[in-house]
Motif scaffolding. Structure first.
Motif, PDB file in Angstrom:
ATOM      1  N   ASP A 112       0.832  -1.216   0.000  1.00 53.61           N
ATOM      2  CA  ASP A 112       0.000   0.000   0.000  1.00 53.61           C
ATOM      3  C   ASP A 112       0.860   1.257   0.000  1.00 53.61           C
ATOM      4  O   ASP A 112       0.552   2.240  -0.691  1.00 53.61           O
ATOM      5  N   ALA A 113       1.951   1.229   0.777  1.00 51.86           N
ATOM      6  CA  ALA A 113       2.846   2.389   0.815  1.00 51.86           C
ATOM      7  C   ALA A 113       3.507   2.606  -0.544  1.00 51.86           C
ATOM      8  O   ALA A 113       3.657   3.747  -1.003  1.00 51.86           O
ATOM      9  N   TYR A 114       3.881   1.507  -1.197  1.00 51.60           N
ATOM     10  CA  TYR A 114       4.504   1.637  -2.519  1.00 51.60           C
ATOM     11  C   TYR A 114       3.503   2.177  -3.541  1.00 51.60           C
ATOM     12  O   TYR A 114       3.852   3.036  -4.373  1.00 51.60           O
ATOM     13  N   LEU A 115       2.253   1.699  -3.491  1.00 50.48           N
ATOM     14  CA  LEU A 115       1.230   2.229  -4.400  1.00 50.48           C
ATOM     15  C   LEU A 115       0.982   3.713  -4.153  1.00 50.48           C
ATOM     16  O   LEU A 115       0.788   4.487  -5.103  1.00 50.48           O
ATOM     17  N   ALA A 116       0.983   4.115  -2.873  1.00 48.24           N
ATOM     18  CA  ALA A 116       0.802   5.537  -2.557  1.00 48.24           C
ATOM     19  C   ALA A 116       1.960   6.358  -3.116  1.00 48.24           C
ATOM     20  O   ALA A 116       1.765   7.474  -3.631  1.00 48.24           O
ATOM     21  N   HIS A 117       3.167   5.794  -3.026  1.00 51.27           N
ATOM     22  CA  HIS A 117       4.336   6.473  -3.601  1.00 51.27           C
ATOM     23  C   HIS A 117       4.174   6.626  -5.113  1.00 51.27           C
ATOM     24  O   HIS A 117       4.443   7.707  -5.668  1.00 51.27           O
ATOM     25  N   LEU A 118       3.748   5.565  -5.795  1.00 50.81           N
ATOM     26  CA  LEU A 118       3.512   5.640  -7.236  1.00 50.81           C
ATOM     27  C   LEU A 118       2.444   6.680  -7.565  1.00 50.81           C
ATOM     28  O   LEU A 118       2.565   7.446  -8.522  1.00 50.81           O
ATOM     29  N   GLN A 119       1.384   6.685  -6.749  1.00 50.98           N
ATOM     30  CA  GLN A 119       0.272   7.590  -7.002  1.00 50.98           C
ATOM     31  C   GLN A 119       0.724   9.045  -6.946  1.00 50.98           C
ATOM     32  O   GLN A 119       0.423   9.850  -7.832  1.00 50.98           O
ATOM     33  N   VAL A 120       1.482   9.375  -5.907  1.00 52.59           N
ATOM     34  CA  VAL A 120       1.852  10.772  -5.676  1.00 52.59           C
ATOM     35  C   VAL A 120       2.976  11.219  -6.606  1.00 52.59           C
ATOM     36  O   VAL A 120       2.912  12.287  -7.221  1.00 52.59           O
ATOM     37  N   THR A 121       4.014  10.401  -6.727  1.00 54.71           N
ATOM     38  CA  THR A 121       5.207  10.842  -7.443  1.00 54.71           C
ATOM     39  C   THR A 121       5.148  10.593  -8.942  1.00 54.71           C
ATOM     40  O   THR A 121       5.844  11.265  -9.703  1.00 54.71           O
ATOM     41  N   GLN A 163      -1.913   0.963 -13.706  1.00 53.65           N
ATOM     42  CA  GLN A 163      -3.343   0.805 -14.002  1.00 53.65           C
ATOM     43  C   GLN A 163      -4.174   1.024 -12.735  1.00 53.65           C
ATOM     44  O   GLN A 163      -5.191   1.730 -12.758  1.00 53.65           O
ATOM     45  N   ARG A 164      -3.743   0.435 -11.622  1.00 53.93           N
ATOM     46  CA  ARG A 164      -4.471   0.611 -10.361  1.00 53.93           C
ATOM     47  C   ARG A 164      -4.441   2.068  -9.908  1.00 53.93           C
ATOM     48  O   ARG A 164      -5.432   2.592  -9.376  1.00 53.93           O
ATOM     49  N   CYS A 165      -3.317   2.735 -10.115  1.00 52.92           N
ATOM     50  CA  CYS A 165      -3.214   4.140  -9.732  1.00 52.92           C
ATOM     51  C   CYS A 165      -4.101   5.037 -10.604  1.00 52.92           C
ATOM     52  O   CYS A 165      -4.612   6.061 -10.131  1.00 52.92           O
TER      53      CYS A 165
END
Length: 552
Positions: free
Chosen positions: A388-397, A509-511
């Motif tokens: 989840d933390a990695y996905l949040a990183h992908l989402q933001v950055t 894709q999820r992001c």
């Protein structure tokens, strides 16, 4: 327990294809290695192949046009949307410097001599006027070869001897095994190269006003485009003629070739970047077809080279095209479990972010960091929290910043429509993007751009994130400014075979879905009504372009 250090996994089939091309001394066609971002193209070359290509008689010049100082912190971002583009002058200088280093190595080996430089230059250029300018006087009776010899002497008198000795190398000069004749032969070749470069620059100066007029009018000139690429192409022809099996086998590898095509024009004395790019490739193709050239490998993540370049250059097999998509889930599991991830962890990875190698390496680094924190008692997170933390990183950055760039591209499209710069065929009846705001109000433009981008992402979701752009002759999707914007910022990839437009990875894709949900939650009542009306009346529907059943 800490995880083992990450390693680059061999790719035997792809390595064999690239080795078969690079190990030859001359080939008929350049090779394009293309695929989505993060599938390991650059890592494979840098960590697995480049060392072998610089061993023994092999000599490889590796260029990364996307290099920056300091390095950009967003490896997922498309170079067209990562800030100010590189200038054409700096990119062309890097290309020329890399080729000059290869030629100098050939000169030191005795493979390239002064007469080789003269014959190659004389093949494409009228030299009399330029040689007379270098010598300082005009003599119509003297032959071209005699003028060349005098011009070499004139150049030698202008250049410091230490500069020539530096090109030759102390090891050759100080080697008692080399005769005076051999050193003189190498010295003549070095001076001939400097003279050739001076002549090419003179020809470019004489065409300077014509080039400035060309840039002002936006027209095309084949002769001026060829003039801009004269020096690198002459160097490649010199290398191609000098290449010899088991003695001197140079090769050129260019990473992120799309940067050359998208470079900014900072000097009006040269042609535009797309014209320079096309001329360089045309001459490279012509040299390979007519005489064979040194192996040239061009690496890119830009969809243009997978689906459009061969159309622009007129023939589907004009390049050797090798498209790679990284690992399949089964291949990734074979390499990753249990060395880097456990079976239970892999199930989560396969479901959430997919087998993209860059995702896996970044997640592995995050796990290493988490393990070091657990040793000090500062972390108590489980694996799902890390994902989840990695996905949040992908989402933001990655995704959010890329979508902002896509919105800017759409706002620029709306401005171009108002100024009449967009062809009527792109604004055909029924197109969802046909009616941008008529005023230049930035708030209205942003609202229109966001509604169109959300509409496109919603249609992408409905089509299960895979559009077959050649199905039912549906090439009109390539007119969609939202599709073009998301391709340009690097979130979507248009692959060649099979012909799908899709996100570059399952994590991206999820992001994209998260971005769509977030934007819907941010909307006020009026914006929600406008979006629903747009979806109902003008909305896109790409369900007929669904990916083939059963293809993953």
């Amino acid at each position: 327990m800490g995880k083992p250090a990450w390693k680059i996994v061999p790719r035997p089939l792809l390595e064999t294809v690239l080795n078969n091309h690079a190990q030859r001394h001359r080939v008929h066609q350049p090779l394009f290695l293309h695929g989505p971002r993060g599938v390991g193209k650059s890592s494979l070359l840098l960590h697995r192949l480049l060392r072998e290509w610089n061993h023994g008689p092999h000599l490889a010049a590796y260029l990364d046009f996307a290099r920056s100082d300091p390095p950009l912190p967003k490896p997922w971002a498309s170079w067209s949307s990562s800030g100010d583009p590189r200038t054409l002058t700096s990119v062309s200088t890097d290309l020329e410097s890399a080729l000059e280093s290869l030629v100098e190595r050939g000169v030191r080996l005795g493979c390239i001599g002064g007469r080789d430089v003269f014959s190659t230059l004389n093949k494409w250029h009228g030299l009399r006027s330029a040689l007379c300018r270098v010598i300082g006087r005009r003599d119509e009776k003297m032959s071209i070869s005699a003028l060349w010899s005098r011009a070499v002497l004139a150049v030698s008198s202008k250049i410091d001897g230490r500069e020539v000795d530096a090109c030759i190398g102390d090891s050759l000069i100080g080697n008692s095994g080399n005769t005076v004749e051999e050193i003189s032969y190498i010295r003549e070749a070095v001076l001939s190269l400097k003279l050739a470069k001076e002549i090419v620059r003179l020809h470019q100066q004489w065409r300077g006003e014509a080039v400035r007029h060309l840039n002002r009018t936006g027209r095309y000139s084949m002769s001026l485009a060829r003039s801009a690429t004269d020096w690198p192409c002459i160097l490649i022809e010199l290398l191609s003629n000098a290449a010899e099996v088991d003695h001197f086998q140079p090769k050129l590898i260019i990473n992120n070739i799309e940067v050359l095509r998208q470079a900014a024009l900072d000097d009006d004395s040269t042609v535009s970047a797309p014209m320079y790019h096309d001329s360089f490739l045309w001459r490279l193709i012509a040299l390979g077809v007519n005489e064979k050239s040194i192996p040239v490998i061009l690496i890119t993540s830009d969809s243009y080279y997978s689906c459009q370049a061969y159309v622009d250059f007129g023939y589907s097999n004009v390049f050797i095209s090798r498209e790679t998509f990284g690992w399949t889930p089964q291949e990734a599991k074979l390499h990753m479990v249990p060395q880097f991830f456990s079976q239970s962890e892999w199930k989560v990875i396969d479901e959430v972010i997919g087998p993209n190698p860059r995702h896996l390496s970044e997640l592995h680094a995050l796990m290493q960091q988490s393990s070091s924190l657990e040793v000090t008692g500062e972390s108590g997170s489980n694996f799902e929290d890390l994902v989840d933390a990695y996905l949040a990183h992908l989402q933001v950055t990655v995704v959010n910043s890329a979508m902002e760039s896509a919105l800017d591209i759409l706002k620029k499209f709306a401005e171009d429509v108002r100024n009449g710069k967009v062809a009527d065929c792109r604004l055909h009846f029924g197109a969802p993007w046909r009616h941008p705001p008529r005023s230049s109000d930035p708030i209205k433009s942003l609202r229109w751009a966001k509604i169109n981008l959300m509409d496109f992402v919603q249609s992408l979701v409905n089509a299960q994130f895979g559009l077959n752009y050649l199905a039912d002759s549906s090439l009109e999707i390539l007119d969609d400014p939202s599709a073009i914007a998301m391709l340009e910022v690097g979130l979507l990839y248009m692959q060649r075979d099979p012909s799908f437009v899709r996100p570059v990875s399952r994590g991206i894709q999820r992001c994209l879905v998260r971005w769509l949900v977030q934007e819907k939650l941010k909307m006020g009542f009026l914006e929600k009504m406008m979006f629903k009306w747009h979806r109902l009346i003008r909305g896109r529907s790409y369900r007929h372009l669904l990916k083939e059943l059963g293809y993953k």
